[in-house]
Design an enzyme around this catalytic site. Sequence first.
Site, PDB file in Angstrom:
ATOM      1  N   ASP A  36       0.835  -1.200   0.000  1.00  0.00           N
ATOM      2  CA  ASP A  36       0.000   0.000   0.000  1.00  0.00           C
ATOM      3  C   ASP A  36       0.871   1.252   0.000  1.00  0.00           C
ATOM      4  O   ASP A  36       1.657   1.467   0.926  1.00  0.00           O
ATOM      5  CB  ASP A  36      -0.891  -0.038   1.249  1.00  0.00           C
ATOM      6  CG  ASP A  36      -2.028   0.967   1.211  1.00  0.00           C
ATOM      7  OD1 ASP A  36      -2.101   1.750   0.256  1.00  0.00           O
ATOM      8  OD2 ASP A  36      -2.835   0.956   2.144  1.00  0.00           O
ATOM      9  N   ASP A  37       0.747   2.069  -1.034  1.00  0.00           N
ATOM     10  CA  ASP A  37       1.511   3.321  -1.144  1.00  0.00           C
ATOM     11  C   ASP A  37       3.016   3.089  -1.231  1.00  0.00           C
ATOM     12  O   ASP A  37       3.799   3.957  -0.835  1.00  0.00           O
ATOM     13  CB  ASP A  37       1.235   4.251   0.046  1.00  0.00           C
ATOM     14  CG  ASP A  37      -0.057   5.037  -0.106  1.00  0.00           C
ATOM     15  OD1 ASP A  37      -0.857   4.726  -1.002  1.00  0.00           O
ATOM     16  OD2 ASP A  37      -0.278   5.966   0.694  1.00  0.00           O
ATOM     17  N   CYS A  74      -5.534   3.928  -4.170  1.00  0.00           N
ATOM     18  CA  CYS A  74      -5.861   2.688  -3.469  1.00  0.00           C
ATOM     19  C   CYS A  74      -7.183   2.058  -3.887  1.00  0.00           C
ATOM     20  O   CYS A  74      -7.215   0.917  -4.370  1.00  0.00           O
ATOM     21  CB  CYS A  74      -5.845   2.922  -1.956  1.00  0.00           C
ATOM     22  SG  CYS A  74      -6.579   4.488  -1.447  1.00  0.00           S
ATOM     23  N   LYS A 131      -6.135  -4.932   4.090  1.00  0.00           N
ATOM     24  CA  LYS A 131      -6.954  -3.744   3.818  1.00  0.00           C
ATOM     25  C   LYS A 131      -7.971  -4.007   2.709  1.00  0.00           C
ATOM     26  O   LYS A 131      -7.609  -4.428   1.617  1.00  0.00           O
ATOM     27  CB  LYS A 131      -6.033  -2.584   3.437  1.00  0.00           C
ATOM     28  CG  LYS A 131      -6.735  -1.318   2.972  1.00  0.00           C
ATOM     29  CD  LYS A 131      -5.713  -0.220   2.735  1.00  0.00           C
ATOM     30  CE  LYS A 131      -6.276   0.939   1.957  1.00  0.00           C
ATOM     31  NZ  LYS A 131      -5.307   2.034   1.782  1.00  0.00           N
ATOM     32  N   HIS A 133     -10.984  -1.513   1.891  1.00  0.00           N
ATOM     33  CA  HIS A 133     -11.165  -0.167   1.345  1.00  0.00           C
ATOM     34  C   HIS A 133     -12.004  -0.144   0.066  1.00  0.00           C
ATOM     35  O   HIS A 133     -11.711   0.596  -0.867  1.00  0.00           O
ATOM     36  CB  HIS A 133      -9.810   0.509   1.109  1.00  0.00           C
ATOM     37  CG  HIS A 133      -9.902   2.010   1.205  1.00  0.00           C
ATOM     38  ND1 HIS A 133      -8.894   2.843   0.764  1.00  0.00           N
ATOM     39  CD2 HIS A 133     -10.887   2.831   1.683  1.00  0.00           C
ATOM     40  CE1 HIS A 133      -9.237   4.103   0.967  1.00  0.00           C
ATOM     41  NE2 HIS A 133     -10.464   4.114   1.524  1.00  0.00           N
ATOM     42  N   LYS A 377       1.448   9.137  -6.284  1.00  0.00           N
ATOM     43  CA  LYS A 377       0.085   8.638  -6.124  1.00  0.00           C
ATOM     44  C   LYS A 377      -0.907   9.724  -6.560  1.00  0.00           C
ATOM     45  O   LYS A 377      -0.746  10.894  -6.230  1.00  0.00           O
ATOM     46  CB  LYS A 377      -0.115   8.298  -4.642  1.00  0.00           C
ATOM     47  CG  LYS A 377      -1.527   8.003  -4.190  1.00  0.00           C
ATOM     48  CD  LYS A 377      -1.545   7.787  -2.692  1.00  0.00           C
ATOM     49  CE  LYS A 377      -2.917   7.495  -2.136  1.00  0.00           C
ATOM     50  NZ  LYS A 377      -2.896   7.222  -0.685  1.00  0.00           N
TER      51      LYS A 377
END
Length: 537
Positions: A36-37, A74, A131, A133, A377
């Site tokens: 993530d990221d 995301c 996650k 989301h 991002k």
Amino acid sequence: MIRKRSLSLSLILATGFLLSLTPQQNKPNIIIILADDMGYSDIGSFGSEIETPHLDAMAEGGLKMTQFYNASRCCPTRASLLTGVYPHQAGVGHMVNEREHPSYRGMLSDECITIADALKENGYTTLMAGKWHLNARKEHWPVKHGFDRYFGLLDGANSYFGNRPYRPNQKLTYALDNVPYTPKEGFYATDAYTDYALKFIEEGKEKGKPFFLYLAYTAPHWPLHALKEDIAKYKGRYMKGWDVLRKERFRRMQEMGIIGREVKLSPRDENVPEWESLSEEEKRRWDEKMAVYAAMVDRMDQNIGRIRQKLKELGEDQNTIIMFLSDNGGSYEAIDGRGFTAEILEASKMPSSSPASFTSYEYEGANVSNTPFRKFKRWEHEGGVSTPFIAYFPGTIKLGSTSQQPAHIIDLMATSLDLAGASYPATYKGKSIKPMEGLSLGPLFNGQKWQGHEAIFFEHEGNRAVRQGEWKLVSIYPENEWALYNMKTDRTELHDLSARYPERVKEMEKLYEGWAAHANVVPFAELVKLDKQRKSK
């Protein structure tokens, strides 16, 4: 009643190839690991100084894809990865903001299925940890989208040490299957996700069925939270400054063949000051942030090692494919006054090594993470949409192979079903299902020629792009001016060739417009206008 398309037919039409299993070979277990990221150059096998021996071993023993793409944010990436269609087609064209528009519902469309849905129908145990989301409404939890077991965070971010809302009126929820979960003392998210993933795998082994595991770590998304023993390994390594670090990563990337020798390192981002303009205190503060960030990636790699060890103990290591990637490029986002609680804003001033802190590494760290690219991002430049991609499958994928062909998260549905010899439904639960947009990566896994995509498309918050062959057309919102880059010689997008090749710009713009109509994309200015009208009512 479920009416099924023949996957063999759909994939042969799409790729001219079907990944074959011998009659004696079991259906493989399939693991997709999503960071993530995490930026393009944040693991050792893609140039980083961060220690990631387990991922590096997979890269050395499998396939690295150096031009693999995500959806730059995301939620859209997760929706697209799981469904095999573009984010807008999956109902998550923006984030989880709920709108009365099929492309922007903020939850998965009922005209799509997930990889878990499809593999469950084809005899797989389906597991998820990490996650989600993709909307925290209970009717949209993972167990409602094909997963037999789930443990993780339903929202977008949280403290790694427990449940800590960071926006006003926010209620972050960890869940175990279909029940809210309260973290206990000693909780650390990255370890906890793996603990449950291992438990689920062991339970699945007892059923004698192949399994699909979607392991979606929150690491290294903000807040910067790591364990003391991991942080200690990296303190002081970043005092040389961001310019030196970017150059060192870039050199290693060229030596590894990740980036061509003809490609130039992009300049330091305009939002990042000269390193020597910082005070010693500011330098030490940044070094600490980067040490914590590196520790988060390191701990994720350690946990990937735990997964691999469990597969070996269960005798499943030779019959499991593992695919690894990140959901978007490094994040420039700051913990500032925009929508954060007073408590969190106060915690953002604390040292990043403190479990009570709530910090991010901002433009300075993201510019290092995304070496050698521009932007971050949210944008559709390479720094936003490029991910390291590793596929590891002993006995099938050739050791140490590398592919420069462009591929996309939409390909993971087709690839997973191809590996499983599974079918893709035309209807599911009484609804017609949108056809897959992706292509199976099976030929690449077998060292064969892969047809690849005619073009790959991107849109997020008005930022747009088309990748066709060696060319990329990209624009930034709200300027909306197209720039044209040759990805073969200029992957860092430094030389705009739009004035030299106006006809190519027109052709690729026409391709984009056709795709946008097909995917039901709403121009972002219109989306913003609709949001304002709704709020004013």
